[in-house]
Write an enzyme that holds these catalytic residues in place. Sequence first.
Site, mmCIF file in Angstrom:
data_model
loop_
_atom_site.group_PDB
_atom_site.id
_atom_site.type_symbol
_atom_site.label_atom_id
_atom_site.label_comp_id
_atom_site.label_asym_id
_atom_site.label_seq_id
_atom_site.Cartn_x
_atom_site.Cartn_y
_atom_site.Cartn_z
ATOM 1 N N LYS A 249 -1.278 -8.453 -5.812
ATOM 2 C CA LYS A 249 -0.797 -9.803 -6.082
ATOM 3 C C LYS A 249 -0.755 -10.624 -4.784
ATOM 4 C CE LYS A 249 3.336 -11.573 -8.284
ATOM 5 N NZ LYS A 249 4.573 -11.261 -9.001
ATOM 6 N N LYS B 151 11.980 -1.212 -2.856
ATOM 7 C CA LYS B 151 12.615 -1.885 -1.716
ATOM 8 C C LYS B 151 13.356 -0.914 -0.819
ATOM 9 C CE LYS B 151 12.885 -6.662 -3.118
ATOM 10 N NZ LYS B 151 13.723 -7.832 -3.408
ATOM 11 N N LYS C 5 3.654 -13.680 -0.278
ATOM 12 C CA LYS C 5 4.050 -14.308 0.980
ATOM 13 C C LYS C 5 4.477 -13.263 2.003
ATOM 14 C CE LYS C 5 8.461 -14.982 -1.257
ATOM 15 N NZ LYS C 5 9.240 -15.881 -2.090
#
Length: 331
Positions: A197, A115, A200
């Site tokens: 994966k 991140k 969203k």
Amino acid sequence: MNKELKTIFSAVQPSGFLTLGNYLGAIKNWIGFQENFKCIFSLADLHTITVLQNPKELKSRTKELYALFLSCGIDPKKSIFFIQSQVHTHAELSWILSCFTSFGELSRMTQFKDKSQKHANNINAGLFGYPTLMAADILLYNTDIVPVGADQKQHIEITRDIAKRFNGIYGEVFKIPEEFIPKIGARIMSLQEPEKKMSKSDANPSSYIALLDSPETIIKKFKKAVTDSENEVKFTGEQTGINNLINIYSSVTGKTTAQIETEFEGVGYGKFKMSVAQAVIEHLKPIQEKFSYYISNEDYIKACYEEAKEQALIISERTLKKVKEKIGFVS
Ligand code: TRP
């Protein structure tokens, strides 16, 4: 709620809409757990602000997501389903736990490394301390089991380390939780890059099915789904487009891969894709219908999260009180 039952805690961030991957990999399991466990679920909005949020959007997204979880089958009579920021004990215990967590172990978190690369202009202390808030979420409720995706395993491990460290100093305060990483349906992959994966946050909307996608959109996305040139509906277990489609079809219909292979023997990918699309549309239809009902009944939604907040406070304040006493804070 039955006291003998084991406690399950899990949470998702209201950081976007839900995908079919979230639903089949996580939420559907949560619904099932309600029968055999004491279930506590949360929308982790405190975690969400580690990335800058638009206030209006965060608020409406949180309410929408709450309504969507109810539509999927989270039953407010069976589970405690609350909004994290409404329960003050989380941020408070997180601070305390951060004093029992080292810079080194937080630096080793792969999610932090990922991140901070992704949000290089906003590597804030909240992003760094994220695991202590997650540990607080879990430890406040004497949790036995934490169902999460494989990407969260490291966070449960650090939760255990922190809990054991604290217990080592002050005695048995926290229950030591275990993670549970479901296998079936857990790995719903991107429709465009099946080695990734389904997410969203993917920039390409064709890579995921959102739970609220219209039937037309769902058909369009499955038509575009990436497959190889074999043109044979055969399951090999590899991370390929066709295996992903078979997995999805299996998850929504309950059929085994062997049954699916027989059903589609000699049928090409084009037809199979349409069958998968139809099955997904059918599966999502009742959820979408309930969603339009709930979202237009804001008072009901509010009554649910207010009640859940009170229940969450009762349990978590008990734990926090114990922690504060052990540490030596004046009560
Ligand atoms: N970090 C989790 C995620 O992004 C969400 C989360 C927050 C969570 N607190 C939790 C998951 C506690 C399990 C338990 O997926």
